[in-house]
Write an enzyme that holds these catalytic residues in place. Structure first.
Site, mmCIF file in Angstrom:
data_model
loop_
_atom_site.group_PDB
_atom_site.id
_atom_site.type_symbol
_atom_site.label_atom_id
_atom_site.label_comp_id
_atom_site.label_asym_id
_atom_site.label_seq_id
_atom_site.Cartn_x
_atom_site.Cartn_y
_atom_site.Cartn_z
ATOM 1 N N CYS A 1 0.819 -1.222 0.000
ATOM 2 C CA CYS A 1 0.000 0.000 0.000
ATOM 3 C C CYS A 1 0.851 1.269 0.000
ATOM 4 O O CYS A 1 0.301 2.372 -0.142
ATOM 5 C CB CYS A 1 -0.903 0.044 1.233
ATOM 6 S SG CYS A 1 -1.995 -1.359 1.457
ATOM 7 N N HIS B 1 -6.354 1.807 5.042
ATOM 8 C CA HIS B 1 -6.873 0.949 3.972
ATOM 9 C C HIS B 1 -7.549 -0.260 4.595
ATOM 10 O O HIS B 1 -6.922 -0.997 5.353
ATOM 11 C CB HIS B 1 -5.741 0.498 3.049
ATOM 12 C CG HIS B 1 -6.156 -0.512 2.026
ATOM 13 N ND1 HIS B 1 -7.310 -0.381 1.292
ATOM 14 C CD2 HIS B 1 -5.573 -1.673 1.620
ATOM 15 C CE1 HIS B 1 -7.420 -1.413 0.469
ATOM 16 N NE2 HIS B 1 -6.382 -2.223 0.660
ATOM 17 N N HIS C 1 -10.465 -3.684 4.108
ATOM 18 C CA HIS C 1 -11.161 -4.611 3.216
ATOM 19 C C HIS C 1 -12.592 -4.828 3.712
ATOM 20 O O HIS C 1 -13.112 -5.941 3.645
ATOM 21 C CB HIS C 1 -10.412 -5.937 3.143
ATOM 22 C CG HIS C 1 -9.123 -5.870 2.394
ATOM 23 N ND1 HIS C 1 -8.322 -6.972 2.185
ATOM 24 C CD2 HIS C 1 -8.474 -4.836 1.793
ATOM 25 C CE1 HIS C 1 -7.250 -6.628 1.495
ATOM 26 N NE2 HIS C 1 -7.318 -5.328 1.247
ATOM 27 N N GLU D 1 -28.046 11.189 8.733
ATOM 28 C CA GLU D 1 -27.379 12.002 9.748
ATOM 29 C C GLU D 1 -25.868 11.802 9.765
ATOM 30 O O GLU D 1 -25.102 12.758 9.931
ATOM 31 C CB GLU D 1 -27.972 11.685 11.124
ATOM 32 C CG GLU D 1 -27.396 12.516 12.272
ATOM 33 C CD GLU D 1 -27.819 13.982 12.223
ATOM 34 O OE1 GLU D 1 -27.247 14.773 12.994
ATOM 35 O OE2 GLU D 1 -28.711 14.338 11.421
ATOM 36 N N HIS E 1 -12.694 -4.878 -3.587
ATOM 37 C CA HIS E 1 -11.445 -4.853 -2.816
ATOM 38 C C HIS E 1 -11.611 -4.185 -1.460
ATOM 39 O O HIS E 1 -11.387 -4.800 -0.426
ATOM 40 C CB HIS E 1 -10.375 -4.140 -3.657
ATOM 41 C CG HIS E 1 -9.015 -4.083 -3.049
ATOM 42 N ND1 HIS E 1 -7.852 -4.031 -3.811
ATOM 43 C CD2 HIS E 1 -8.585 -4.042 -1.765
ATOM 44 C CE1 HIS E 1 -6.802 -3.988 -3.020
ATOM 45 N NE2 HIS E 1 -7.227 -3.976 -1.763
#
Length: 240
Positions: A100, A117, A119, A146, A202
């Protein structure tokens, strides 16, 4: 420099009694995200920028077991490509850097202080629903909920309101994580006010000015994605 890193590995960079230090925060966050079902099977990642240092969770480590000594540290700014040019000042010798990394760097180059990140199943599901209902080029949209108030309008523009429409761009997945970088950059350019990008089939990348903002925005988005999936089951529109 390389010889000094090899000799000491700059372990002092990840040794601190301060619970707010990135080397302590990243393992804590990863444990939370694991318990929430966001980062199962070593997937996902978290990175924090502090000054001219970037702290990144490693690749291939069970997220609930990460310890401070597992954390990678990069100088910032640093080149995204090629990977060999990235300025690591601490590398756990037995671990691999996160795939990443260039995506995190893309967020940091735009002023982020933390990038997450996940999943998340809800994030994945909404990308599939959007594709089926609106086509592959559509973004995720939702309004009149809201929790939208937990998402910024854009840098220095305050927070979204109840009657606003939240829009999150969606990019297509690739076989290798790093290959998402160009699409992520393009989505950020097309949606300059966004603080998140969904990746179809992903997960999602979410960033914020600091750790607290990135975390709470990620929580708000996951709530909205789950709500959107349930609304779809009931035939309720996401945008009024």
């Amino acid at each position: 420099m390389a010889q000094e890193i090899e000799k000491t590995n700059n372990d002092h960079l990840v040794q601190s009694s301060d619970p707010e230090h990135p080397a302590n925060l990243i393992p804590e966050l990863c444990r939370k995200f694991y318990n929430w079902g966001w980062v199962t099977g070593t997937g996902g990642g978290t990175s924090i920028r502090r000054g001219d240092h970037i702290f990144i969770a490693p690749s291939g480590v069970q997220k609930e077991l990460i310890q401070p000594h597992n954390i990678f540290v990069l100088e910032f700014p640093t080149p995204k490509y090629p990977p060999s040019d990235r300025k690591y000042i601490r590398k756990p010798l037995e671990l691999k850097p996160s795939a990443c990394t260039p995506l995190f760097l893309t967020a940091f180059e735009r002023g982020a202080g933390c990038c997450i990140h996940t999943h998340s199943q809800w994030a994945v599901l909404v990308t599939l629903l959007v594709e089926r209902e609106k086509g592959p080029d559509a973004c995720f949209e939702i309004s009149n909920i809201e929790q939208i108030k937990g998402i910024p309008r854009g840098k220095g523009k305050g927070m979204l309101g109840f009657f606003d429409t939240l829009r999150i761009p969606i990019i297509e997945n690739t076989a290798f994580e790093e290959d998402l970088t160009e699409s992520l950059e393009k989505a950020m350019d097309q949606y300059p006010d966004t603080y998140a990008v969904l990746v179809r089939r992903h997960g999602i990348y979410v960033w914020g000015d600091d750790v607290a903002k990135a975390k709470t925005q990620c929580e708000s988005l996951d709530y909205l994605f789950q709500l959107a999936v349930e609304m779809h089951k009931l035939g309720l529109p996401w945008v009024k």
